[in-house]
Design a protein around this motif. Sequence first.
Motif, short mmCIF file in Angstrom:
data_model
loop_
_atom_site.label_atom_id
_atom_site.label_comp_id
_atom_site.label_asym_id
_atom_site.label_seq_id
_atom_site.Cartn_x
_atom_site.Cartn_y
_atom_site.Cartn_z
N GLU A 12 0.01 -5.41 -4.70
CA GLU A 12 -0.16 -3.97 -4.63
C GLU A 12 0.82 -3.15 -4.94
O GLU A 12 1.82 -3.76 -5.53
N CYS A 324 -7.13 0.07 -3.42
CA CYS A 324 -6.72 0.52 -2.00
C CYS A 324 -6.56 1.97 -1.36
O CYS A 324 -7.34 2.16 -0.38
N ASP A 373 -12.24 -7.69 -3.37
CA ASP A 373 -10.85 -6.98 -2.59
C ASP A 373 -11.44 -6.50 -1.36
O ASP A 373 -12.62 -6.36 -0.91
N HIS A 375 -9.61 -4.46 2.52
CA HIS A 375 -8.64 -4.08 3.42
C HIS A 375 -8.81 -3.94 4.61
O HIS A 375 -10.00 -3.66 5.04
N HIS A 505 -3.92 -6.46 2.68
CA HIS A 505 -4.66 -6.47 1.49
C HIS A 505 -4.94 -7.90 1.17
O HIS A 505 -4.24 -8.89 1.20
ZN ZN Z 1 -5.14 -3.39 -1.54
#
Ligand code: ZN
Length: 642
Positions: A12, A324, A373, A375, A505
């Motif tokens: 990140e 993100c 991915d 979050h 993350h």
């Molecule tokens: Zn992320």
Amino acid sequence: MENRGAKPENVEIGLGKESFGVTNLQDHNIHTEPELGLDIMRHSAAHLLAAAVLELWPDAKFGIGPTIRDGFYYDFDLSFSLTPDLLEQIEKKMKELQKQRLPYEQSEVPIDEAIALMEEAGQSYKTELLHDLKTKGTTAVVKGLDDPNVFKTGMETVTLYRLGNFVDLCRGPHMEHSAQTGFFKLTSVSGAYWRGDEKNKQLQRIYGTSFETKADLKEYLARKEEAKKRDHRCLGEELKIFTFSEEIGAGLPLWLPNGTIIRHELEKLAMEEERKDGYQRVATPHLTKADLYYRSGHLPYYREDMYEPINIEGQEYFLKPMNCPHHHHIYSAEPRSYRDLPVRLAEYGTVYRFEQSGSLNGILRTRGFVQNDAHIYCTEDQAKDEFLRVMQLHERFYRLFGIKNFYMRLSLPDMDRLNKFVDDSESWTKALKIIKAAMEESGLPYVEAAGEAAFYGPKVDFQIESVMGTEYTMSTNQLDFLAAKRFNLEYVGSDGQKHPVYVIHRAPLGSHERFIAFLLEHYAGKMPVWLAPEQVSIIPIAERNYEYAKKIHDLLFSADVPTAFGGVRVQVNHSNESMQKRIRAATMKKIPYMLVVGDREQESGSVSVRTRSGVDLKSMPVEAFLERITKELKTRQDLPVE
Ligand SMILES: [Zn+2]
Ligand SMILES: [Zn+2]
């Protein structure tokens, strides 16, 4: 151990330039640093190689001969092309010289004397290097300035080393004599431009390696041979997984139907496991206005990893390097109460990051990739358990893929620097404590790497090893307490007040690109049944069996099995080729099952089952086969073949 594609994909973005620099230290792998003793031995072997070439061809001109990760090389300018036979001849000469216990004799000479010596010997490349040393104090072509051995002014003396008749310009150190060069092997030859510049002459580079024991050398050579067979670029082409097109662009893979099946199966796996863990799926665009990246901190600090902006009606847009900020916006699109948390947003999201063309490598390093991915937005109290669940998810996946060797690497901050750059070292310490508690509870192996952390919060990399012993950084997890501030990510607590959330993350399966490259190597292309692009090849023995073959095909094709697109992936091979040839064709394509059907099978409603590893599972009723493969697809585990 090699570390493939060590550059982290899913790191990140933090506060500033410093954090990226520190994060990228991941490129250095503790496991890949060669031991000093071995390095000196190999360096000495490189001199031995040059000495042998000089003995055989006194007209040879010499370039440079450093050590590399698994051995050494030396560059030569010769009037003919080196062949495998000639390599053998060189090796023989090296062994002769090795036996003579020739000393590595050092002498310190005035640089003009060295230049005269090399000129007289006709060694124009060495002369060129010496002239550079004399005027600039360095032979470095580009970046040598961070090399502590580089002087800013010219040098007056240089060290020369003599081994037999061969005199080389070198800083040393070396072994004492030639018998101490270990068990060596010249492995290959390739072209290499003098000083890496294609405007210069192309020299011939001989690669070799050397080990302290014969067994070590043998093991290394066997591993290298096996690794060649498992190279993901070769397998990707052979099995029609992906391709590249000059017209599309470097680093931009085209996924062929076979590769796309693997991607969908992986996504299905991820979606099922994430569903169990309470994730919700989202989708986000590839283009985003510049403003978002200023807010996230990608701009200006991550600019060099992003592509040039696109102008749309006077507004700057960028291809997104990370998902993100988009997920953050989805989180904050509605008011959140403590009762809603944790919110877990998942997406196989496409990102684009700048890569130099020279560092692209098949699908292992590309210019765009699709990340597994997600979050997780949670309260401080929930953070430890959420992080733990993420680790357990990794473990479930790794067990499924038979990845036995893996460990977590917790990057610790350099506390001095942390205090200097981050005014929030208290939050940092708290986050670190949460992560450590989760790691301890997981019971999974981990190491701590001091001073490598990014500044926005602690991170944990998962390092996994393929059966070949290649180590990959597959997934980076972070506990982020800064995103809440930058994006006003909050929730209303039971006290009626607004509180910031913690953001986790995570990307356990890395990206499709890197993970599939890993799987190709790991399985040597023999994907487990549930991942195999083609699962069954039906081979009718004679034309009169076609109809029966078609019937089995239809049964499998429409079977109620949990594959990504439904049904078993099956084809009938009714080409005119012999049965043996068709079996071979299926084996080459690494199709797990071949069903041979002839009159006997037709009469009894059975199939003769063979596997790609050549095992004959004998004849069985069609239903029995369907049951077998259904079980394998449901469990995502291949049954043993006796
Ligand atoms: Zn992320
Ligand atoms: Zn040397």
